[in-house]
Design an enzyme around this catalytic site. Structure first.
Site, PDB file in Angstrom:
ATOM      1  N   SER A   1       0.852  -1.197   0.000  1.00  0.00           N
ATOM      2  CA  SER A   1       0.000   0.000   0.000  1.00  0.00           C
ATOM      3  C   SER A   1       0.884   1.242   0.000  1.00  0.00           C
ATOM      4  O   SER A   1       2.066   1.171   0.374  1.00  0.00           O
ATOM      5  CB  SER A   1      -0.851   0.008   1.270  1.00  0.00           C
ATOM      6  OG  SER A   1      -1.565   1.227   1.412  1.00  0.00           O
TER       7      SER A   1
ATOM      8  N   TYR B   1      -1.908   0.059  10.719  1.00  0.00           N
ATOM      9  CA  TYR B   1      -2.008  -0.395   9.320  1.00  0.00           C
ATOM     10  C   TYR B   1      -0.684  -0.120   8.606  1.00  0.00           C
ATOM     11  O   TYR B   1      -0.149  -0.987   7.908  1.00  0.00           O
ATOM     12  CB  TYR B   1      -3.184   0.306   8.637  1.00  0.00           C
ATOM     13  CG  TYR B   1      -3.396  -0.095   7.207  1.00  0.00           C
ATOM     14  CD1 TYR B   1      -3.799  -1.403   6.884  1.00  0.00           C
ATOM     15  CD2 TYR B   1      -3.196   0.798   6.154  1.00  0.00           C
ATOM     16  CE1 TYR B   1      -3.990  -1.782   5.563  1.00  0.00           C
ATOM     17  CE2 TYR B   1      -3.389   0.428   4.832  1.00  0.00           C
ATOM     18  CZ  TYR B   1      -3.790  -0.870   4.543  1.00  0.00           C
ATOM     19  OH  TYR B   1      -3.974  -1.254   3.229  1.00  0.00           O
TER      20      TYR B   1
HETATM   21  P1  NAP Z   1     -11.301  -6.422   0.375  1.00  0.00           P
HETATM   22  O1  NAP Z   1     -12.163  -6.124  -0.802  1.00  0.00           O
HETATM   23  O2  NAP Z   1     -11.822  -6.139   1.742  1.00  0.00           O
HETATM   24  O3  NAP Z   1     -10.851  -7.962   0.277  1.00  0.00           O
HETATM   25  C1  NAP Z   1     -10.051  -8.514   1.264  1.00  0.00           C
HETATM   26  C2  NAP Z   1      -9.812  -9.980   0.959  1.00  0.00           C
HETATM   27  O4  NAP Z   1      -9.008 -10.534   1.998  1.00  0.00           O
HETATM   28  C3  NAP Z   1     -11.106 -10.786   0.892  1.00  0.00           C
HETATM   29  O5  NAP Z   1     -11.011 -11.736  -0.146  1.00  0.00           O
HETATM   30  C4  NAP Z   1     -11.132 -11.491   2.248  1.00  0.00           C
HETATM   31  O6  NAP Z   1     -11.824 -12.724   2.093  1.00  0.00           O
HETATM   32  C5  NAP Z   1      -9.640 -11.710   2.506  1.00  0.00           C
HETATM   33  N1  NAP Z   1      -9.295 -11.899   3.904  1.00  0.00           N
HETATM   34  C6  NAP Z   1      -9.476 -11.041   4.953  1.00  0.00           C
HETATM   35  N2  NAP Z   1      -9.043 -11.593   6.084  1.00  0.00           N
HETATM   36  C7  NAP Z   1      -8.541 -12.817   5.755  1.00  0.00           C
HETATM   37  C8  NAP Z   1      -7.933 -13.865   6.493  1.00  0.00           C
HETATM   38  N3  NAP Z   1      -7.766 -13.785   7.820  1.00  0.00           N
HETATM   39  N4  NAP Z   1      -7.552 -14.978   5.828  1.00  0.00           N
HETATM   40  C9  NAP Z   1      -7.750 -15.094   4.494  1.00  0.00           C
HETATM   41  N5  NAP Z   1      -8.301 -14.135   3.749  1.00  0.00           N
HETATM   42  C10 NAP Z   1      -8.701 -13.010   4.381  1.00  0.00           C
HETATM   43  O7  NAP Z   1      -9.908  -5.635   0.276  1.00  0.00           O
HETATM   44  P2  NAP Z   1      -9.047  -5.127  -0.973  1.00  0.00           P
HETATM   45  O8  NAP Z   1      -9.277  -3.679  -1.132  1.00  0.00           O
HETATM   46  O9  NAP Z   1      -9.239  -6.032  -2.132  1.00  0.00           O
HETATM   47  O10 NAP Z   1      -7.576  -5.276  -0.352  1.00  0.00           O
HETATM   48  C11 NAP Z   1      -6.644  -6.268  -0.795  1.00  0.00           C
HETATM   49  C12 NAP Z   1      -5.259  -5.843  -0.358  1.00  0.00           C
HETATM   50  O11 NAP Z   1      -4.936  -4.578  -0.932  1.00  0.00           O
HETATM   51  C13 NAP Z   1      -5.095  -5.668   1.152  1.00  0.00           C
HETATM   52  O12 NAP Z   1      -3.848  -6.198   1.554  1.00  0.00           O
HETATM   53  C14 NAP Z   1      -5.116  -4.163   1.339  1.00  0.00           C
HETATM   54  O13 NAP Z   1      -4.363  -3.782   2.485  1.00  0.00           O
HETATM   55  C15 NAP Z   1      -4.458  -3.707   0.064  1.00  0.00           C
HETATM   56  N6  NAP Z   1      -4.792  -2.330  -0.304  1.00  0.00           N
HETATM   57  C16 NAP Z   1      -6.095  -1.930  -0.418  1.00  0.00           C
HETATM   58  C17 NAP Z   1      -6.379  -0.609  -0.733  1.00  0.00           C
HETATM   59  C18 NAP Z   1      -7.772  -0.080  -0.833  1.00  0.00           C
HETATM   60  O14 NAP Z   1      -7.941   1.151  -0.829  1.00  0.00           O
HETATM   61  N7  NAP Z   1      -8.793  -0.935  -0.946  1.00  0.00           N
HETATM   62  C19 NAP Z   1      -5.324   0.295  -0.950  1.00  0.00           C
HETATM   63  C20 NAP Z   1      -4.010  -0.160  -0.847  1.00  0.00           C
HETATM   64  C21 NAP Z   1      -3.757  -1.472  -0.529  1.00  0.00           C
HETATM   65  P3  NAP Z   1     -12.689 -13.452   3.234  1.00  0.00           P
HETATM   66  O15 NAP Z   1     -13.476 -12.371   3.941  1.00  0.00           O
HETATM   67  O16 NAP Z   1     -13.508 -14.425   2.480  1.00  0.00           O
HETATM   68  O17 NAP Z   1     -11.672 -14.089   4.116  1.00  0.00           O
END
Ligand code: NAP
Length: 234
Positions: free
Chosen positions: A132, A145
């Site tokens: 991130s 975070y």
């Molecule tokens: P998201 O839509 O909330 O999806 C998160 C994913 O992680 C889901 O598939 C969830 O599936 C899984 N997950 C959560 N806890 C878990 C666990 N304990 N074990 C296994 N799987 C788990 O989030 P996203 O935006 O796609 O984020 C993905 C990555 O990108 C993260 O690392 C986040 O920090 C990073 N990121 C996001 C943003 C943003 O603005 N969205 C920006 C920068 C970086 P289940 O609930 O089915 O487990």
């Protein structure tokens, strides 16, 4: 270009958001997949091993990777992507939120790489970590975070030094705001209105695929990407 057809990729957090977009894009390019999430969703993809797998459980992620390698003959790519976020003043974060961010984001990344690497050695491999902007800069109200994301970035950079000569490339992908369910209710906002103007999960997935498709004589160490509406913080 590197042809991804026939390669096998393990993606954590694959049930929705960025992880699901990466899974769908790699499947379109002919990749076989190992998909980890607590819900175990296979996204309806044909060439996928999927099962409920919490990345905080090393045994569970090892089992998923072993099953993926057994079905497809090895693993070429790992995308540690599972992540959670809770924002707010440092002292206001609950114990559960502190532990979950450090355990899922950082330990879950260590575990995913540890579980896949034995299946990658001896092949040309790629580690593409979903870190991130919060892994590049200290941001107020995101301290824990940020700690988890700096940890991911440090881990992946260190592994680049360690694994380069074995033909394994390590990349950090560092997005700004992405319009997914991430951190809704946990500090980002209570409705999807908070996501207006952010990048799409597919925007980020395209960057992951771009890194993977570079010819093997070069490696991308880090990419930072932002929506046009977001400042670059210097
Ligand atoms: P998201 O839509 O909330 O999806 C998160 C994913 O992680 C889901 O598939 C969830 O599936 C899984 N997950 C959560 N806890 C878990 C666990 N304990 N074990 C296994 N799987 C788990 O989030 P996203 O935006 O796609 O984020 C993905 C990555 O990108 C993260 O690392 C986040 O920090 C990073 N990121 C996001 C943003 C943003 O603005 N969205 C920006 C920068 C970086 P289940 O609930 O089915 O487990």
């Amino acid at each position: 270009m590197t042809d991804l057809n026939g390669k096998t990729a393990v993606i954590t957090g694959a049930s929705r958001g960025i992880g699901a977009a990466v899974a769908r894009m790699l499947h379109e390019r002919g990749c076989n997949l190992g998909l980890a999430s607590r819900s175990g969703d296979d996204l309806g993809l044909e060439r996928a091993v999927a099962r409920p797998c919490d990345v905080r459980d090393l045994d569970a992620i090892v089992d998923l990777c072993d099953a993926t390698a057994e079905r497809f003959g090895g693993i070429d790519i790992v995308v540690p992507n599972a992540g959670v976020g809770a924002y707010g003043p440092f002292l206001d974060l609950s114990r559960e939120h502190l532990d979950e961010m450090l355990d899922v984001n950082l330990k879950g990344t260590v575990y995913a790489i540890r579980a896949t690497l034995p299946h990658m050695l001896g092949r040309e491999g790629d580690v593409v970590t979903l870190a991130s902007e919060a892994g590049r800069r200290g941001l107020p109200y995101e301290a824990v975070y940020c700690a988890s994301k700096f940890g991911q970035v440090g881990l992946t950079r260190a592994l680049d030094h360690e694994l380069r000569e074995q033909g394994i490339r390590c990349t950090n992908v560092c997005p700004g705001g992405v319009a997914t369910d991430f951190a809704l209710e946990e500090g980002r906002g209570r409705t999807r209105d908070a996501l207006a103007g952010m990048m799409s999960a597919e925007d980020v997935a395209e960057v992951v695929v771009f890194a993977l498709e570079r010819p093997r004589h070069l490696r991308i160490l880090e990419t930072a990407l932002r929506p046009a509406s977001e400042a670059s913080w210097g």
